[in-house]
Write a protein that holds these residues in place. Structure first.
Motif, mmCIF file in Angstrom:
data_model
loop_
_atom_site.group_PDB
_atom_site.id
_atom_site.type_symbol
_atom_site.label_atom_id
_atom_site.label_comp_id
_atom_site.label_asym_id
_atom_site.label_seq_id
_atom_site.Cartn_x
_atom_site.Cartn_y
_atom_site.Cartn_z
ATOM 1 N N PRO A 279 23.888 -0.766 17.238
ATOM 2 C CA PRO A 279 22.526 -0.666 16.685
ATOM 3 C C PRO A 279 21.627 -1.770 17.252
ATOM 4 N N GLN A 280 20.402 -1.407 17.596
ATOM 5 C CA GLN A 280 19.465 -2.337 18.193
ATOM 6 C C GLN A 280 18.333 -2.663 17.212
ATOM 7 N N PRO A 281 17.829 -3.906 17.249
ATOM 8 C CA PRO A 281 16.718 -4.271 16.353
ATOM 9 C C PRO A 281 15.405 -3.653 16.806
ATOM 10 N N HIS A 282 14.694 -3.075 15.857
ATOM 11 C CA HIS A 282 13.368 -2.511 16.111
ATOM 12 C C HIS A 282 12.466 -2.858 14.934
ATOM 13 N N PRO A 283 11.154 -2.954 15.168
ATOM 14 C CA PRO A 283 10.236 -3.254 14.064
ATOM 15 C C PRO A 283 10.314 -2.182 12.982
ATOM 16 N N VAL A 284 10.127 -2.614 11.735
ATOM 17 C CA VAL A 284 10.151 -1.689 10.607
ATOM 18 C C VAL A 284 8.840 -0.907 10.586
ATOM 19 N N PRO A 285 8.891 0.418 10.544
ATOM 20 C CA PRO A 285 7.640 1.201 10.467
ATOM 21 C C PRO A 285 6.964 1.003 9.120
ATOM 22 N N PRO A 286 5.717 0.552 9.100
ATOM 23 C CA PRO A 286 5.042 0.301 7.818
ATOM 24 C C PRO A 286 4.732 1.599 7.093
ATOM 25 N N LEU A 287 4.681 1.523 5.769
ATOM 26 C CA LEU A 287 4.322 2.679 4.946
ATOM 27 C C LEU A 287 2.806 2.740 4.850
ATOM 28 N N SER A 288 2.240 3.854 5.279
ATOM 29 C CA SER A 288 0.788 3.988 5.340
ATOM 30 C C SER A 288 0.265 4.753 4.130
ATOM 31 N N PRO A 289 -0.934 4.389 3.654
ATOM 32 C CA PRO A 289 -1.541 5.151 2.551
ATOM 33 C C PRO A 289 -1.984 6.531 3.054
ATOM 34 N N PRO A 290 -2.168 7.482 2.175
ATOM 35 C CA PRO A 290 -2.076 7.379 0.713
ATOM 36 C C PRO A 290 -0.626 7.324 0.237
ATOM 37 N N PHE A 291 -0.382 6.543 -0.808
ATOM 38 C CA PHE A 291 0.969 6.371 -1.324
ATOM 39 C C PHE A 291 1.257 7.398 -2.419
ATOM 40 N N HIS A 292 2.478 7.878 -2.426
ATOM 41 C CA HIS A 292 2.931 8.822 -3.450
ATOM 42 C C HIS A 292 4.297 8.354 -3.948
ATOM 43 N N PHE A 293 4.289 7.248 -4.683
ATOM 44 C CA PHE A 293 5.543 6.672 -5.151
ATOM 45 C C PHE A 293 6.180 7.559 -6.211
ATOM 46 N N THR A 294 7.490 7.668 -6.125
ATOM 47 C CA THR A 294 8.242 8.510 -7.047
ATOM 48 C C THR A 294 9.599 7.880 -7.318
ATOM 49 N N THR A 295 10.227 8.264 -8.402
ATOM 50 C CA THR A 295 11.540 7.725 -8.741
ATOM 51 C C THR A 295 12.558 8.167 -7.694
ATOM 52 N N ILE B 291 -0.200 -1.016 -4.159
ATOM 53 C CA ILE B 291 1.205 -1.281 -3.849
ATOM 54 C C ILE B 291 1.995 -1.561 -5.129
ATOM 55 N N ARG B 292 1.339 -2.055 -6.159
ATOM 56 C CA ARG B 292 2.046 -2.413 -7.389
ATOM 57 C C ARG B 292 2.645 -1.187 -8.088
ATOM 58 N N ASP B 293 2.139 -0.007 -7.767
ATOM 59 C CA ASP B 293 2.722 1.209 -8.342
ATOM 60 C C ASP B 293 4.110 1.500 -7.771
ATOM 61 N N SER B 294 4.506 0.795 -6.715
ATOM 62 C CA SER B 294 5.818 1.030 -6.106
ATOM 63 C C SER B 294 6.951 0.499 -6.963
ATOM 64 N N VAL B 295 6.629 -0.122 -8.087
ATOM 65 C CA VAL B 295 7.674 -0.640 -8.971
ATOM 66 C C VAL B 295 8.601 0.480 -9.420
ATOM 67 N N ILE B 296 8.090 1.706 -9.502
ATOM 68 C CA ILE B 296 8.906 2.843 -9.918
ATOM 69 C C ILE B 296 10.021 3.132 -8.917
ATOM 70 N N GLU B 297 9.798 2.759 -7.656
ATOM 71 C CA GLU B 297 10.834 2.954 -6.633
ATOM 72 C C GLU B 297 11.691 1.713 -6.427
ATOM 73 N N LEU B 298 11.094 0.544 -6.538
ATOM 74 C CA LEU B 298 11.829 -0.684 -6.259
ATOM 75 C C LEU B 298 12.862 -1.006 -7.331
ATOM 76 N N VAL B 299 12.553 -0.727 -8.588
ATOM 77 C CA VAL B 299 13.469 -1.083 -9.671
ATOM 78 C C VAL B 299 14.836 -0.405 -9.533
ATOM 79 N N PRO B 300 14.923 0.904 -9.235
ATOM 80 C CA PRO B 300 16.256 1.509 -9.096
ATOM 81 C C PRO B 300 17.106 0.875 -8.003
#
Length: 394
Positions: free
Chosen positions: A81-97, A204-213
Motif C-alpha cells: 500500500p502506498q501513501p496518498h492524500p486523503v480525499p476531503p469530504l465536500s459539501p453538501p453534507f448528508h451525515f447519517t448513522t 461539520i458539527r452535525d457529523s457527530v452522528i457518524e463519529l460517535v459509533p
C-alpha cells in the motif's frame, strides 16, 4: 473365557464369478473388505463448486501450518500500500448513522478494492510514512484538535483509576470494564462536540452522528469484554473521518502517531491489564499479536535506516529496556514479553521469524501488506466495520 464374537458384518456370499459378471462396482464392507449388500455412500461434493451458503461469522482459530503457509504466500503477492492524500469530504453534507455492510468474503474483497477501502489503506500508509525515522519524543506541531483528543484520553485513563476491577476468579473479562465503558459511552457525544468545535464550518458539527459509533467501537466490546484488531481499525477509521472532515491535516500526521495513537495504545494496554480484556478473534501463536497490529506498522517505519538497531535487536533485552519508550515496535515486543511466559519463539513465532528480515524497510512493507491481508480482508474482523457518508459503501 472365550473372546467376544466379532461385530456383525453386512457381507454377502456373492461368488467371484458373480462379481466379475456385473458391470457395476460392488460395495465392500468397511471392516473386512468383503462384498456387502448395503448401498454405497454418496460421492463427496465437488470441491471446485462454491458452497451452498456463506457463513456470516467465520471462526478465528489457530491456523494449521499448511494454512499459514498459504496465507504467507498471499501476503507476498499483495502489492505494498502506498501513501496518498486523503480525499476531503465536500459539501453538501448528508451525515447519517453508519451501519455494517460486510457479511461475506466477497464483501470484504469489494471493500478493499473500493474507493473507501483504498483511501483508508492509503491513509494508514501515510501515517506510517509520516513517522518514518522519528522517535516518539521528537518535536512536532500539535494542533488544537489533537490537543483536545489528547485531553480526552487523559480523562479516559483517569476513569480507569477511579473504577477498580471487581474481585473474580476468572482469567478474562472483569465486569468492571462495563462500568468504564458505560461512562465513556455517556460522555462520547460531549467529547465529539468538543473536538468538532475546532472546525470553522458549523455544519461539520452535525457529523457527530457518524463519529460517535466509530469512537464507541474503538475501545472493545462491553458485552464480551474483549478487544482486538477490529476495534483498533475502528479507531483508525475515526481518525480517517476527522481527516476527511478537514480537522486533521497532513502536517499533523506525525503527531497523530507519536501523540494521539501512543495515548490510545497506552490506554488500551491499561484496560487490557486492569480489566483482563479477552483477545477478540486471536489466531493464537499463528497471529502477529493478540490485540494490536498498527503499532507494528508505525513502529517498523520509525526504525527504517536506523544506524544500530536491526530487526534482530528485539532479542536484546537491554535495547528493549532503554528504547521501548521511543519506538513503538520495541514497545510492543517488550509488552509481549511482559505478559507472556516461556521462550519468545514459542509464544510469538511470527515475530521471531520477522526478526530474521535483513532491514526495517522490508519489515514495514510486509506489515502494510499483512495489515491489508490479515485485517481488512478478514470477515471476522472487518464485518464490524461501519459505513456512512464519510466512509461510503459503494
Amino acid at each position: 473365557m472365550e473372546p467376544p464374537p466379532p461385530p456383525p458384518h453386512h457381507c454377502t456370499t456373492t461368488t467371484t464369478a458373480q462379481l466379475t459378471a456385473t458391470s457395476l462396482p460392488t460395495p465392500q464392507c468397511f471392516k473386512c473388505g468383503a462384498p456387502t449388500n448395503l448401498p454405497s455412500p454418496p460421492p463427496p461434493p465437488d470441491s471446485s463448486s462454491p458452497p451452498a451458503y456463506i457463513p456470516i461469522r467465520l471462526p478465528a482459530v489457530n491456523l494449521p501450518p499448511n494454512t499459514a503457509a498459504k496465507t504467507q504466500q498471499s501476503i507476498v503477492l499483495t502489492p505494498v500500500p502506498q501513501p496518498h492524500p486523503v480525499p476531503p469530504l465536500s459539501p453538501p453534507f448528508h451525515f447519517t448513522t453508519p451501519i455494517k455492510r460486510i457479511t461475506s468474503p466477497s464483501d470484504a474483497s469489494h471493500f478493499i478494492d473500493s474507493f473507501s477501502g483504498k483511501s483508508f489503506l492509503s491513509f494508514v500508509a501515510f501515517l506510517s510514512h509520516s513517522i518514518r525515522g522519528h522517535k516518539i519524543s521528537d518535536p512536532c506541531p500539535v494542533s488544537d484538535t489533537l490537543f483536545k483528543i489528547i485531553s480526552v484520553f487523559d480523562a479516559l485513563s483517569f476513569w480507569v483509576d477511579e473504577i477498580p476491577p471487581a474481585l473474580q476468579s476468572a482469567r478474562y473479562g472483569n465486569p468492571a470494564f462495563r462500568v468504564w465503558h458505560q461512562r465513556m459511552t455517556e460522555n462520547s457525544q460531549k467529547f465529539m462536540l468538543d473536538i468538532l468545535q475546532q472546525s470553522d464550518q458549523p455544519e461539520i458539527r452535525d457529523s457527530v452522528i457518524e463519529l460517535v459509533p466509530y469512537w464507541l467501537d474503538s475501545f472493545g466490546n462491553a458485552s464480551r469484554i474483549d478487544y482486538g484488531t477490529g476495534h483498533e481499525t475502528n479507531f483508525a477509521a475515526w481518525l480517517f473521518c476527522l481527516a476527511r472532515l478537514g480537522l486533521i491535516h497532513e502536517e499533523d500526521y506525525q503527531a497523530v502517531v507519536s501523540r494521539v495513537f501512543v495515548k490510545y495504545l497506552d490506554l488500551m494496554r491499561k484496560l487490557q491489564l486492569v480489566y483482563c480484556l479477552e483477545p477478540a478473534g486471536s489466531h493464537g501463536v499463528w497471529g502477529l499479536d493478540d490485540y494490536h497490529f498498527l503499532p507494528f506498522v508505525f513502529g517498523s517505519a520509525q526504525l527504517i535506516d536506523h544506524k544500530y538497531m536491526k530487526p534482530k535487536s528485539i532479542h536484546n533485552d537491554d535495547i528493549l529496556e532503554n528504547f521501548s519508550k521511543e519506538y513503538l515496535y520495541l514497545s510492543c515486543i517488550a509488552f509481549i514479553k511482559k505478559v507472556k511466559k516461556g521462550p519468545f519463539a514459542e509464544h510469538s513465532p511470527m515475530l521471531d521469524d520477522i526478526s530474521g528480515v535483513p532491514n526495517w524497510n522490508k519489515v514495514n512493507s510486509g506489515m502494510l501488506k499483512m495489515y491489508r491481508a490479515e485485517v481488512l480482508e478478514k470477515v471476522p474482523i472487518v464485518q464490524h466495520f461501519l459505513f456512512g457518508s464519510i466512509i461510503p459503501w459503494e
